[in-house]
Design a protein around this motif. Structure first.
Motif, PDB file in Angstrom:
ATOM      1  N   GLU A 137      -4.600  -2.115  -2.435  1.00  0.00           N
ATOM      2  CA  GLU A 137      -3.747  -1.329  -1.552  1.00  0.00           C
ATOM      3  C   GLU A 137      -2.425  -2.023  -1.244  1.00  0.00           C
ATOM      4  O   GLU A 137      -1.481  -1.398  -0.799  1.00  0.00           O
ATOM      5  CB  GLU A 137      -4.471  -0.980  -0.249  1.00  0.00           C
ATOM      6  CG  GLU A 137      -5.443   0.176  -0.390  1.00  0.00           C
ATOM      7  CD  GLU A 137      -6.751  -0.193  -1.082  1.00  0.00           C
ATOM      8  OE1 GLU A 137      -7.111  -1.391  -1.119  1.00  0.00           O
ATOM      9  OE2 GLU A 137      -7.409   0.727  -1.596  1.00  0.00           O
ATOM     10  N   ILE A 138      -2.339  -3.305  -1.515  1.00  0.00           N
ATOM     11  CA  ILE A 138      -1.082  -4.014  -1.280  1.00  0.00           C
ATOM     12  C   ILE A 138      -0.011  -3.569  -2.271  1.00  0.00           C
ATOM     13  O   ILE A 138       1.177  -3.741  -2.046  1.00  0.00           O
ATOM     14  CB  ILE A 138      -1.290  -5.546  -1.329  1.00  0.00           C
ATOM     15  CG1 ILE A 138      -0.158  -6.251  -0.606  1.00  0.00           C
ATOM     16  CG2 ILE A 138      -1.424  -6.042  -2.750  1.00  0.00           C
ATOM     17  CD1 ILE A 138      -0.398  -7.706  -0.339  1.00  0.00           C
ATOM     18  N   TYR A 139      -0.437  -2.947  -3.365  1.00  0.00           N
ATOM     19  CA  TYR A 139       0.498  -2.496  -4.389  1.00  0.00           C
ATOM     20  C   TYR A 139       0.827  -1.018  -4.261  1.00  0.00           C
ATOM     21  O   TYR A 139       1.123  -0.355  -5.227  1.00  0.00           O
ATOM     22  CB  TYR A 139      -0.068  -2.776  -5.782  1.00  0.00           C
ATOM     23  CG  TYR A 139      -0.281  -4.246  -6.025  1.00  0.00           C
ATOM     24  CD1 TYR A 139       0.801  -5.108  -6.134  1.00  0.00           C
ATOM     25  CD2 TYR A 139      -1.559  -4.770  -6.111  1.00  0.00           C
ATOM     26  CE1 TYR A 139       0.616  -6.462  -6.330  1.00  0.00           C
ATOM     27  CE2 TYR A 139      -1.756  -6.126  -6.317  1.00  0.00           C
ATOM     28  CZ  TYR A 139      -0.666  -6.960  -6.430  1.00  0.00           C
ATOM     29  OH  TYR A 139      -0.857  -8.290  -6.627  1.00  0.00           O
ATOM     30  N   GLY A 140       0.790  -0.493  -3.065  1.00  0.00           N
ATOM     31  CA  GLY A 140       1.092   0.907  -2.840  1.00  0.00           C
ATOM     32  C   GLY A 140       2.565   1.223  -3.055  1.00  0.00           C
ATOM     33  O   GLY A 140       3.387   0.349  -3.316  1.00  0.00           O
ATOM     34  N   HIS A 141       2.897   2.495  -2.935  1.00  0.00           N
ATOM     35  CA  HIS A 141       4.257   2.984  -3.149  1.00  0.00           C
ATOM     36  C   HIS A 141       4.680   3.825  -1.952  1.00  0.00           C
ATOM     37  O   HIS A 141       3.843   4.300  -1.194  1.00  0.00           O
ATOM     38  CB  HIS A 141       4.308   3.860  -4.406  1.00  0.00           C
ATOM     39  CG  HIS A 141       3.802   3.167  -5.617  1.00  0.00           C
ATOM     40  ND1 HIS A 141       4.587   2.378  -6.407  1.00  0.00           N
ATOM     41  CD2 HIS A 141       2.566   3.115  -6.167  1.00  0.00           C
ATOM     42  CE1 HIS A 141       3.873   1.886  -7.395  1.00  0.00           C
ATOM     43  NE2 HIS A 141       2.642   2.324  -7.273  1.00  0.00           N
ATOM     44  N   PHE A 142       5.976   4.037  -1.823  1.00  0.00           N
ATOM     45  CA  PHE A 142       6.435   4.963  -0.805  1.00  0.00           C
ATOM     46  C   PHE A 142       7.362   5.977  -1.441  1.00  0.00           C
ATOM     47  O   PHE A 142       7.974   5.727  -2.468  1.00  0.00           O
ATOM     48  CB  PHE A 142       7.092   4.252   0.387  1.00  0.00           C
ATOM     49  CG  PHE A 142       8.482   3.752   0.155  1.00  0.00           C
ATOM     50  CD1 PHE A 142       9.576   4.544   0.471  1.00  0.00           C
ATOM     51  CD2 PHE A 142       8.691   2.486  -0.348  1.00  0.00           C
ATOM     52  CE1 PHE A 142      10.868   4.078   0.269  1.00  0.00           C
ATOM     53  CE2 PHE A 142       9.972   2.020  -0.554  1.00  0.00           C
ATOM     54  CZ  PHE A 142      11.052   2.810  -0.246  1.00  0.00           C
ATOM     55  N   SER A 143       7.415   7.136  -0.832  1.00  0.00           N
ATOM     56  CA  SER A 143       8.289   8.199  -1.325  1.00  0.00           C
ATOM     57  C   SER A 143       9.324   8.492  -0.246  1.00  0.00           C
ATOM     58  O   SER A 143       9.001   8.634   0.916  1.00  0.00           O
ATOM     59  CB  SER A 143       7.479   9.441  -1.678  1.00  0.00           C
ATOM     60  OG  SER A 143       6.613   9.795  -0.632  1.00  0.00           O
TER      61      SER A 143
END
Length: 117
Positions: free
Chosen positions: A20-26
């Motif tokens: 989950e540390i490698y998530g993304h944002f939009s």
């Protein structure tokens, strides 16, 4: 002078990095949301409830563990209640972070939940 030597034993794992540390944002910058993820229900571009099907498939392929929305500066001014209910009745706002454009919240909380689903 003596040289320093570093030995790395890749098989000796001490811990695991949570994916989950490698998530993304939009973000509502440019075309990330409008004409990017979201094209609207009436678009000729293949979509489900306005969300582009090729984007959903791409997110599945790369196995995004977390997609945060709203992301970036837009999150400072967005209120989740502004993105629910009938689109025509949703509160409009000026996106002061990105050029003063009018945000009609046609991609809002409800649509983000659709994307997650």
């Amino acid at each position: 002078m003596k040289k320093a030597v570093l030995h790395i034993n890749a098989s000796d794992k001490k811990s695991k990095i949570n994916p989950e540390i490698y998530g993304h944002f939009s973000e509502h910058l440019g075309r990330c949301i409008y004409n990017g993820i979201y094209v609207g229900e009436k678009s000729s571009i293949p979509n489900v409830r306005g969300i582009k099907t090729d984007i959903v498939e791409a997110l599945k392929r790369i196995k995004v563990p977390v997609l945060r929305w709203p992301g970036g500066c837009f999150a400072d001014e967005y209120h989740w209640k502004d993105g629910i209910g009938e689109k025509s009745a949703r509160k409009k706002m000026i996106n002061t972070n990105w050029g003063g454009v009018t945000e009609d919240n046609s991609f809002g909380t409800h649509e983000f939940f659709d994307l997650c689903e």
